[in-house]
Design an enzyme around this catalytic site. Structure first.
Site, short mmCIF file in Angstrom:
data_model
loop_
_atom_site.label_atom_id
_atom_site.label_comp_id
_atom_site.label_asym_id
_atom_site.label_seq_id
_atom_site.Cartn_x
_atom_site.Cartn_y
_atom_site.Cartn_z
N ASP A 230 -51.17 15.78 13.93
CA ASP A 230 -50.28 16.33 12.91
C ASP A 230 -48.91 15.66 12.95
O ASP A 230 -48.37 15.35 11.89
CB ASP A 230 -50.14 17.85 13.13
CG ASP A 230 -49.48 18.54 11.95
OD1 ASP A 230 -49.76 18.14 10.81
OD2 ASP A 230 -48.70 19.49 12.16
N HIS A 235 -45.09 11.15 12.79
CA HIS A 235 -43.64 11.37 12.78
C HIS A 235 -42.94 10.81 14.03
O HIS A 235 -41.94 10.12 13.95
CB HIS A 235 -43.30 12.86 12.71
CG HIS A 235 -43.79 13.56 11.49
ND1 HIS A 235 -44.04 12.91 10.31
CD2 HIS A 235 -44.06 14.86 11.25
CE1 HIS A 235 -44.45 13.79 9.41
NE2 HIS A 235 -44.47 14.98 9.96
N LYS A 321 -45.38 23.86 18.68
CA LYS A 321 -45.15 25.03 17.81
C LYS A 321 -44.88 26.24 18.68
O LYS A 321 -45.25 26.27 19.87
CB LYS A 321 -46.39 25.26 16.95
CG LYS A 321 -46.57 24.16 15.90
CD LYS A 321 -47.46 24.63 14.78
CE LYS A 321 -47.50 23.61 13.66
NZ LYS A 321 -46.35 23.67 12.76
#
Ligand code: NDP
Length: 469
Positions: A230, A235, A321
């Site tokens: 993800d 990123h 997260k």
């Protein structure tokens, strides 16, 4: 850059996945902002499965834009709404693309935004080409681009059957953030930064992307992806590339993308013993998550770059997260100078560092050592940073900027084929040989083992060792 005959402006935007989460949160607000600034002005076709009418799509767009708290401009929205059309259909059904072709009308240079599950990218590209809409078109492809190196090669091959590389815009909205675009100025315009940005004086680089929230209502999607696919492969490695690259030799897209690709090419594949995976307590109860899933919601690893500038300097990357707070930052830590003779022991002294906050604010801060007022010659750290009211991330939103760049055909801020493949090569081994996930409490800084990774390198920034659990 001025538009040329080779790079005509897009004359139609097709949004695949118009009913999805990304469209709602980012794409409708972005195109509305572009319309407000007078930069859109072209037909927009939304495509999705739902049996909607054009008006349903307009209502959905209005609600999505309002929900994001955009400043409301009735005229701008009405102009956008008048240009919105909806095509309903399944991407696996060729009839969907026949309908799309009819709706596309005379458009010669459509741009197709793939805001859809990655498993659908190849099917939709085939569908577009199957109805003759590929010539002169551009594709904006969301992340993750592939699931590993081999599937990314395969996806590139499929796309290249119908679209040249110059028509493919692999989007990474992080690269559109103001803080990352200003990184090049921070690095190359400051005479007190550029000569120090290397192995001679830098001891370690640490990059954090922490989110204080969990996977929320995206359990099924996230569970099939995990933190590595993800955000880490895309990123965080894009941040590494911008932070570590050489100065581009020209002010053009190719030079910048060449330098980024070279950094990724110089990265060693991550060693599984330098890799930590975590999962927050309560993740398994999130709707859509598979029973007993071992998908990681936290990942941290050490990266080594074998190039003259960075050889021997560890780069530590972490993302997770349900952590203590939401922050994306990069810290460049400098080696200690030779011990001043009047200080008997200086291992406890803070070091100089430059911290670049990407989110929630946008600024660079310097940790400087000064003499504590008083008699003692003891250095203490002070942080030199812009005033709080100068840190706001103003300017276009990343999606607004990137959609505009793609519509003009400027690839500078998009990931090139070689960079994407190199990024997968760097993490491919740890996607196969991964350690067990370690549990961590929500609101903590992740699993304890992540602290071990940086134990001999000064710990993670702003995080006392006791905070891991
Ligand atoms: P969603 O699952 O919310 O949306 C997917 C969209 O694709 C929906 O519009 C869905 O239609 C449509 N769709 C799926 N399968 C079909 C099919 N067979 N035929 C027609 N339509 C179909 O995903 P997201 O919006 O969250 O993500 C989309 C892409 O964007 C992914 O690649 C993701 O990685 C990327 N991304 C997402 C971000 C986010 O914050 N959401 C951030 C950055 C990137 P329907 O609703 O009608 O089923």
């Amino acid at each position: 850059m001025p538009l040329s005959v080779d790079r005509p402006r897009s004359d139609l935007l097709v949004m695949f996945g118009a009913s999805g989460d990304l469209a709602k949160k980012k794409l409708f607000p972005a195109i509305y902002r572009l319309e407000r600034r007078g930069l859109l002005g072209i037909p927009v076709i939304g495509v999705a499965l739902d049996d909607w009418t054009d008006d349903d799509l307009r209502n959905h767009a209005r609600a999505s834009i309002a929900e994001q708290g955009e400043e409301w401009d009735d005229d701008a929205f009405e102009r956008l709404a008048a240009n919105l059309r909806y095509v309903s259909g399944d991407y696996t059904d060729p009839a969907t693309f026949e309908k799309l072709r009819a709706a596309a009308g005379p458009a010669e240079h459509p741009i197709f935004h793939f805001a859809i599950p990655p498993s659908m990218f190849a099917t939709v590209a085939d569908g577009i080409a199957g109805v003759g809409l590929a010539d002169g078109a551009r594709l904006v492809i969301e992340k993750p681009f592939g699931r590993d190196h081999d599937s990314a090669v395969e996806l590139n091959d499929t796309l290249h059957q119908h679209f040249p590389e110059s028509a493919i815009f692999r989007i990474d909205h992080f690269v559109g953030k103001e803080a990352l675009r200003s990184l090049l100025v921070t690095r190359f315009a400051n005479a007190i930064v550029e000569p120090l940005w290397n192995r001679n004086v830098v001891s370690a680089v640490k990059i954090t992307m922490a989110e204080a929230f969990g996977v929320e209502d995206r359990g099924a999607f996230y569970d099939s992806v995990g933190a590595m696919r993800d955000v880490m492969q895309n990123h965080l490695l894009q941040m590494v590339a911008l932070l570590a690259m050489e100065q581009p030799v020209k002010e053009d897209a190719r030079s910048l993308r060449d330098e980024k690709a070279k950094v990724l090419e110089a990265c060693r594949p991550v060693d599984p013993t330098h890799f930590v995976r975590g999962q927050y307590d309560g993740y398994l109860e999130v709707p859509g998550v598979r029973p007993g899933s071992d998908t990681e919601t936290y990942a941290a690893f050490r990266l080594d770059i074998d190039c003259p500038r960075w050889s021997g300097v560890p780069f530590f990357l972490r993302a997770g997260k349900a952590l203590e707070r939401t922050v994306t930052e990069m810290t460049i830590e400098f080696k200690a100078p030779p011990r001043p003779m009047w200080i008997p022991e200086h291992s406890h002294l803070p070091h100089n560092s430059i911290r670049i906050e990407v989110k929630p604010e946008n600024f660079a801060a310097l940790t400087w050592l000064r003499k504590e007022p008083g008699d003692e010659m003891m250095p203490t750290a002070v942080t030199l940073a812009p005033a709080p009211d100068e840190r706001a991330d103003i300017g276009p939103e990343p999606y607004e900027l990137l959609i505009e760049e793609a519509m003009t055909g400027d690839p500078t801020l998009f990931a090139r084929e070689d960079s994407v493949l190199e990024s997968w090569r760097v993490v491919d081994r740890i996607l196969d040989e991964y350690p067990e996930v370690q549990r961590y409490s929500q609101g903590s800084w992740g699993p304890r083992r992540a602290a071990d990774l940086v134990r001999h390198h000064g710990g993670w920034p702003e995080e006392p060792p006791g905070e891991h659990q």
